[in-house]
Design an enzyme around this catalytic site. Structure first.
Site, PDB file in Angstrom:
ATOM      1  N   LEU A  99       0.675  -0.880   0.361  1.00 55.18           N
ATOM      2  CA  LEU A  99       0.071   0.170  -0.061  1.00 55.18           C
ATOM      3  C   LEU A  99       0.434   1.130  -0.350  1.00 55.18           C
ATOM      4  O   LEU A  99       1.802   1.206   0.826  1.00 55.18           O
ATOM      5  CB  LEU A  99      -1.126  -0.012   1.078  1.00 55.18           C
ATOM      6  CG  LEU A  99      -2.172  -1.118   0.880  1.00 55.18           C
ATOM      7  CD1 LEU A  99      -2.447  -1.319   3.026  1.00 55.18           C
ATOM      8  CD2 LEU A  99      -2.861  -0.366   0.083  1.00 55.18           C
ATOM      9  N   ASP A 100       0.732   2.308  -1.285  1.00 58.13           N
ATOM     10  CA  ASP A 100       1.359   2.793  -0.875  1.00 58.13           C
ATOM     11  C   ASP A 100       1.495   4.303   0.358  1.00 58.13           C
ATOM     12  O   ASP A 100       0.695   3.391   1.323  1.00 58.13           O
ATOM     13  CB  ASP A 100       0.680   4.408  -2.066  1.00 58.13           C
ATOM     14  CG  ASP A 100       0.693   3.521  -3.283  1.00 58.13           C
ATOM     15  OD1 ASP A 100       1.239   2.990  -3.566  1.00 58.13           O
ATOM     16  OD2 ASP A 100      -0.415   4.163  -3.999  1.00 58.13           O
ATOM     17  N   PHE A 101       2.912   4.720   0.400  1.00 57.90           N
ATOM     18  CA  PHE A 101       2.990   5.378   1.930  1.00 57.90           C
ATOM     19  C   PHE A 101       1.626   6.333   2.342  1.00 57.90           C
ATOM     20  O   PHE A 101       1.263   6.485   3.366  1.00 57.90           O
ATOM     21  CB  PHE A 101       4.370   6.324   1.504  1.00 57.90           C
ATOM     22  CG  PHE A 101       4.355   7.676   2.862  1.00 57.90           C
ATOM     23  CD1 PHE A 101       5.404   7.493   3.684  1.00 57.90           C
ATOM     24  CD2 PHE A 101       3.535   8.978   2.626  1.00 57.90           C
ATOM     25  CE1 PHE A 101       4.969   7.874   4.777  1.00 57.90           C
ATOM     26  CE2 PHE A 101       4.344   9.579   3.637  1.00 57.90           C
ATOM     27  CZ  PHE A 101       5.218   9.349   4.879  1.00 57.90           C
ATOM     28  N   THR A 103      -1.701   5.255   1.174  1.00 56.28           N
ATOM     29  CA  THR A 103      -3.231   5.186   1.548  1.00 56.28           C
ATOM     30  C   THR A 103      -3.108   4.297   3.081  1.00 56.28           C
ATOM     31  O   THR A 103      -1.990   3.920   3.135  1.00 56.28           O
ATOM     32  CB  THR A 103      -2.656   4.292  -0.099  1.00 56.28           C
ATOM     33  OG1 THR A 103      -2.607   4.552  -1.149  1.00 56.28           O
ATOM     34  CG2 THR A 103      -4.413   3.350   0.060  1.00 56.28           C
TER      35      THR A 103
END
Length: 249
Positions: A99-101, A103
């Site tokens: 998961l993105d930073f 998100t």
């Protein structure tokens, strides 16, 4: 050895084979170059000089990753990682996918490398559902593009499932541009794993993402509420569902 390293959460078996071919794996101080090398419980296995922690028991957790935490074991920039959040568990566990930073949302953490590999592999088509906040209203044409697949720089995405959710009553939960009259909440389900895929899809159809969180991963969802930064063990039934989903008995 590939099985041992995969089970320890180092990488998938295919990626482990690459590590061995690159000479980055040692057993009892000796570099290993032969695929399928047998190892015993007393052998010291290192990858890039770091001793691998082996556990005979498999652990499975569901973490609600907060924004501002990276989905890696180590971060060169010194940011908090999901592995650091899980330091209190009995074995070293690793994230299934990313998961993105910026998100938030549900992330499976485990030391079951074989299951993790299959859950991440696109051929198994494991669905992930995201709640997406955008400045709205979102047009019908944009929704249809998402449902049919969007052309991105690395290829066209598979069709997504998209459901409208009213966002007006949730406004206080999102930091938005106060000049905007409203925003809309969508639920987007995909089964691919392209880099920042949901953000890029929405941006491509003209609706940059304001906020993004994953609310379901395969059969797992937020039915049992988890606050950001918290985690829980998966139940036996949940583990069985995940394994059945990717053809493991």
């Amino acid at each position: 050895m590939q099985k041992v390293l995969a089970q320890a959460g180092v990488a998938s078996r295919r990626q482990v084979e690459r590590l061995i071919a690159e000479g980055r794996v040692t057993v009892n101080g000796e570099k290993v170059s032969v695929m399928g090398t047998k190892v015993s419980s007393g052998d010291a296995i290192c990858v890039d000089g770091a001793l691998i922690e082996r556990s005979d028991k498999l652990y499975y957790y569901l973490l609600n990753k907060p924004v501002g935490v990276v989905t890696t074991a180590r971060d060169p920039q010194g940011r908090s990682t999901v592995v650091e959040i899980m330091q209190g568990v009995p074995a070293r566990v690793y994230p299934v996918g990313r998961l993105d930073f910026d998100t938030a949302g549900l992330l499976v953490m485990t030391n079951d490398g074989e299951l993790a590999h299959r859950l991440m592999h696109p051929s198994y088509g494991v669905e992930k559902t995201y709640r997406v906040w955008v400045h709205g209203p979102v047009g019908i044409n944009a929704l249809e593009q998402l449902r049919q697949g969007v052309n991105l720089s690395d290829g066209k995405t598979a069709p997504a499932k998209v459901v409208r959710r009213s966002g007006l009553q949730q406004r206080r939960t999102v930091a938005v541009d106060q000049k905007s009259d409203s925003f809309e909440v969508l639920e987007v389900t995909i089964h691919e794993g392209k880099n920042r895929q949901v953000r890029r899809m929405l941006g491509a159809v003209g609706y940059p993402v304001v906020k993004l969180e994953r609310i379901a991963f395969g059969p797992l969802n937020q039915e049992r509420q988890l606050l950001p930064g918290n985690y829980r063990s998966l139940t036996k039934e949940e583990v069985q569902k995940l394994r059945a989903l990717v053809g493991l008995t």
